[in-house]
Design an enzyme around this catalytic site. Structure first.
Site: not given
Lengths: 493, 483, 95
Positions: A78, A161, A185
């Site tokens: 990420k 997210s 997330s």
């Protein structure tokens, strides 16, 4: 060898150990897969050369008999984890051109254990969002979207997210991906894309080198296609870090060894307050199904009460923005990232931050600034911290009666880009089931449990006692096996 | 009470001080970067100090210990539970966009400082609190006409902010407060007190009121970096405020700056905006819990502090409060004195240390640590007086030579032939010569003019170049004059 | 709580974010909506409930007073939008 990208981590480790293929071959297949899934916009930065170099080094280590627990496994990171020499954007314009001179503890741990980096994946800007639609680098499309790649008939969100992580793993472009979870997330995008995602207990994974959103909530965790893979990857990610004052000095268990399948006599808490008004029937149905599976495996469902559940979202939407407003003050155009010049220092700040932050980030910084400001601190911020204590107490009480808690992960299946977008509150409601555990710092995992009437994945969430990820993983695997979901995304590498 | 005379009568100044004292430590408060003064710009900066994304603070235990030690030295309450907060504001030399500080729950609570005033009296000023916080970096404005340069070497260095009660009423008291605080910090070894290098800086809160009236509106003069400036700034600021009020104006609560070239305070434009610091507990840190046994351990290792030392000097050495004050103001001075006084007449030792030695040091602009005369040698000099090798007068001459050369007093006495004459025969013949040359004065003395005795002593000493033993001179002279 | 345009402008300034004038109204609406949503917390009885700072049930860990970091100026400055002579550079600050 496209088949390589469809392996689980466990199977890939097996194949590597048996010399059926090399880490370089496995990585080459994934590098190609990363290219194939470009229509999803999952990656912000692809690092094929680095991936192949790491794979080569991995093969050399294995040849010397020095294989680590994740030796040769290609994963995505990420783009919230700082990676040395590789651009790190947090999906924000304000980090334009930023190349860290340091490596986050979590990614360092992964490389130490032999993992290979395919690149940096997309996310909501600064991890603020539940649909991966706030990224400066564009929306991520879920591989579950129907239609032709790039010409989707309905563009679904992958959740957020950690949307890029979820899309890359679900589309078979990475064996796993790191995610971060502040209010859901990891878990919500895992549920939306039919994969496994676990947020460990707060303090398990070091936050050092992870771009901060809300310090008291942020936790890193793995996103994989199976529970076993999550156990493998989680073990490598966590561990005590003296550089993070909130890191907990506890030994890291062999999570994979906890996957015994034996949950007989385990008490599974079913919180009555999670049966929210207007819960879609298929969500309620999959939840009941999950209870049934666990019962069949010898566990005992018990009704529990988490009376302050309904206040969790409101608490979260004060605490997280307040911390974020301060955490994001360092992005001032002075030492790294974007600078938009101005006549004075103040103008430079305002121009830089005005241009550098997207609308959702701006909204949260402003809310956070407001709730901390003179005259409002007690009414908002301090009140929220008190309610947070009560939410934590609820869980403390509940875990006196049960060993693990089962709930749905999200209130719906994935929605399409463009839906729920105008109303921030509607969007925030996505996190209704995931936020309470974040506030209490508890481990939580989403496991694929089936598909909805629209053919899209549904996930169930398991919450555990602090530092009892083992039970969460064990019960999660029981559900995974019982559900035996076979549906795969229509678009895969 | 000393008041300022205004057009409308007496005014009283009310002063409170916030002193930022840099903690003596190797590394910074929340990072492992070095703290040494004078390094190349940005060479002592970690990614934590420059607030790079994802960087986190971890506290330096020695800084906590230093704060506790200081709190104990100020006879203050040590808070076993304290909290680090973020003070949020934007400034070029504040990389995080917030300063980690302590707001509602500081590590040290109420304490006190006893001021030693020039007239020998003392006065107690309350300390409100002491808390730990990070220093900011440094902005350099004179490197470029349109730019400000930022050096973050100081960013993250541990500071103790020590806040006084508004208990001071004159610039002198404020000066005495800073001096005393600095002395205590130096005794404790928690801050070097070097104001020129910025390791101690004062924010001065000044307001004025009619005697007995409630507190007036205060102005804060930021970052004053010498005791002299603190006193000058207070004088100026008080008169400025009085003038405004007497002309019917009103004082605006604001932050001001002491202009060290124009000797005025002026409003700081950059700090004009109303601040809203949005303090909240730093979620990257946990509350700081202290073990009471650990605090006790620190307490046991505290050195004797100036107030106790002063009391001891007065009782043990029978020094005057004034001398005791002068000697204890710096630990090195007190140590020097004690080394000299050991086994000798303490009053004599005190006289030599505070008189000759301090006088010479002062003139030479030297600190006691740089004294060319060691405590051992000064002691030796006093011994030479005591055993009649030299007279007190000659000793001053010897001291001057010692200060110039650093040599031992005995060597100087030998080299210069300053040894005192104790040979009664030699003295007698000198006296005889003096009496013979001043037969008229001898007659006057014998007819009752006793005061002339001093004259004869002077003449004899002159004749012996001061080397004659004064006691012998007195004795023989008296016998001969009376005979 | 309903925020007006002026309040939003004030907060934006406090946060050093330039917000174009024509967005202030809309933003005020959104922020007011969020504030209204979070105000439901007023219903919760929090009398004598300690506010939570961290979920981590531990005390603050301390490090030794050793120089272990820093001393890499080039790395610190390498991402700087404007640097000169070993300094970060910004528009002139007036004190």
């Amino acid at each position: 060898m496209t088949g390589l990208t469809h392996l689980t981590m466990a199977a890939a480790l097996d194949g590597l150990a048996k010399k059926e293929f090399t880490a370089v071959e496995l990585t080459e297949a994934h590098v190609k897969a990363v290219e194939t899934i470009r229509p999803l916009n999952a990656f912000i930065t692809e690092t094929p050369e680095q991936a192949l170099a790491m794979a080569k080094a991995s093969d050399a280590r294995r040849a010397k008999g020095e294989a680590g627990p994740m030796e040769g496994l290609p994963i995505a990171v990420k783009d919230l984890f700082c990676t040395k020499g590789v651009p790190t954007t947090a999906a924000s314009h304000i980090l334009d051109g930023f190349k860290p001179e340091y490596e986050s503890t979590v990614t360092s741990n992964l490389w130490r254990d032999g993992a290979v980096m395919l690149g940096k994946v997309n996310l909501d800007e600064f991890a603020m969002g539940s649909a991966n639609i706030t990224s400066y680098h564009g929306n991520v499309v879920s591989p579950w979207s129907p239609g032709e790649a790039g010409n989707w008939s309905r563009q679904l969100v992958p959740g957020g997210s950690s949307g890029g992580s979820a899309a890359a793993v679900a589309a078979r472009a990475a064996l796993g991906a790191t995610g971060t979870d502040t209010g859901g997330s990891i878990r919500q995008p895992a549920a939306f894309t039919g994969i496994v995602g676990i947020k460990p207990t707060y303090g398990r994974c070091s936050r050092w080198g992870v771009v901060a959103f809300a310090s008291s909530l942020d936790q890193a965790g793995p996103m994989t296609r199976t529970v076993e893979d999550a156990a493998i990857m989680l073990r490598s990610m966590c561990g005590f870090d003296p550089k993070d004052s909130t890191s907990v000095d506890l030994p890291v268990p062999d999570f994979r060894a906890a996957l015994t399948g034996d949950i007989r006599g385990l008490k599974v808490g079913i919180p009555k307050e999670y049966r929210v008004e207007g819960m879609p029937a298929e969500i309620a149905a999959i939840w009941d199904q999950g209870i049934e599976w666990l019962k069949q495996a010898g566990a005992e469902p018990v009704e529990i009460s988490l009376p302050h559940t309904k206040y969790a979202l409101a608490t979260y939407y004060i605490v997280a923005p307040a911390e974020a407003s301060s955490n994001l003050a360092r992005y001032d155009g002075l030492r790294y990232g974007l600078r938009v010049e101005g006549a004075s220092l103040k103008d430079m700040y305002e121009n830089t931050r005005g241009a550098g932050f997207g609308k959702e980030v701006r909204r949260r910084i402003l809310i956070g600034t407001y709730v901390l400001s003179a005259g409002y601190y007690d009414a908002y911020y301090n009140k929220a911290r008190q309610v947070r204590t009560r939410i934590k107490w609820d869980f403390d009480e509940a875990f006196k009666q049960c060993d693990v808690i089962l709930t749905p992960t999200a209130p719906s299946t994935a929605f399409a880009i463009g839906e729920k977008m105008d109303d921030p509150i509607q969007m925030y409601l996505n996190d209704v089931f995931t936020v309470p555990a974040s506030l209490a710092g508890l481990p939580g995992m989403s496991v694929p449990a089936g598909v909805g009437s629209d053919g899209l994945p549904l996930g169930l969430q398991l919450l555990g006692r602090p530092f009892d990820e083992e039970t969460v993983l064990r019960v999660g695997q029981v559900i995974e096996k019982a559900a035996a979901v076979t549906a795969t995304p229509p678009f895969m590498a | 009470m000393s008041y300022i005379q205004g057009e409308t009568g007496d005014w009283e100044i009310v002063i409170g001080l916030e002193v930022h004292a840099q903690v003596i430590s190797n590394a910074k408060l929340f990072s492992g970067a070095a703290t040494a003064f004078g390094a190349e710009p940005n060479s002592q900066v970690s990614f934590v100090d420059a607030a790079f994304p994802g960087m986190l603070p971890v506290i330096n235990e020695h800084c906590i210990e230093q704060a506790v030690r200081t709190g104990l030295g100020l006879k203050a309450q040590i808070n076993l539970h304290s909290v680090f907060d973020r003070k949020n504001y934007f400034y070029a030399d504040l990389p995080q966009g917030y300063q980690i500080s302590q707001y509602l729950q500081p590590i040290v609570g109420k304490g006190e400082i006893v001021l030693d005033l020039p007239d020998g009296s003392s006065r107690t000023v309350g300390v409100t609190r002491l808390h730990l916080e990070q220093d900011a970096g440094k902005s350099l404005h004179d490197q470029h006409p349109a730019k400000t340069y930022i050096d973050l070497n100081r960013s993250g260095v541990a500071l103790m902010e020590i806040v006084s009660e508004p208990d001071m009423r004159t610039a002198e008291e404020a000066g005495a407060y800073v001096r005393k605080l600095r002395s205590i910090l130096r005794y404790l070894g928690t801050c070097d007190g070097n104001m020129e290098e910025g390791s101690m800086r004062c924010d001065v809160n000044v307001s004025v009121r009619k005697p007995g009236a409630p507190f007036g509106t205060r102005c804060e003069i930021k970052n004053v970096n010498s005791i002299r400036f603190v006193m000058q700034a207070i004088e100026y600021e008080a008169r400025r405020q009085i003038e405004i009020i007497e002309e019917g104006g009103k004082i605006d609560q604001e932050t001001r700056l002491w202009d060290t070239t124009k000797f005025v305070t002026r409003s700081m434009r950059s700090k004009e905006e109303a601040h809203d610091y949005r303090y909240f507990p730093d979620p990257d840190l946990l509350p700081l819990e202290l073990d009471p046994a650990w605090v006790e351990d620190i307490k046991r290792t505290l050195p004797e502090l100036p107030d106790d030392k002063k009391a001891r000097f007065i009782s043990e050495y029978k020094l005057s409060p004034y001398d005791a004050n002068v000697l204890v103001s710096e630990k090195a001075r007190a140590d020097f004195f004690e080394a000299v006084a050991k086994g000798r007449d303490p009053k004599l030792a005190a006289n030599w240390v505070t008189g000759e030695l301090f006088g010479y040091l002062n003139k030479a602009g030297k600190e006691i640590e740089e004294s060319p005369v060691s405590a051992e040698n000064l002691g030796g000099l006093i011994d030479l007086i005591a055993d009649n090798t030299i007279s007190g007068r000659i000793a001053k001459e010897v001291f001057e030579a010692m200060f110039e050369t650093g040599e031992k007093p005995a060597d100087i006495v030998e080299k210069k032939g300053l040894r005192q004459v104790t040979d009664t025969g030699a003295i007698e013949s000198s006296i005889d010569a003096v009496l013979a040359a001043n037969a008229d004065k001898v007659a006057e003395f014998r007819s009752g003019k006793d005061k002339l005795f001093g004259f004869f002593v002077g003449q004899v000493m002159k004749a012996t170049q001061g080397k004659a033993n004064p006691a012998l001179v007195n004795e023989i002279l008296m016998t001969k004059l009376k005979g | 709580m309903s925020l007006d345009k002026a309040t939003v402008a004030k907060i934006a300034h406090l946060a050093r974010i330039k917000v174009p004038d024509d967005e202030l109204d809309h933003l005020a609406g959104e922020l007011s909506q969020i504030l209204t949503f979070v105000e439901q917390l007023g219903e919760v009885d929090t009398q004598d409930v300690p506010p939570m700072t961290s979920v981590a049930a531990q005390t603050l860990r301390r490090r030794k007073d050793e120089v272990t970091d820093g001393g890499y100026r080039d790395a610190v400055l390498s991402n700087g939008p404007e640097t000169a002579e070993g300094f970060y550079v910004v528009p002139k600050v007036v004190e």
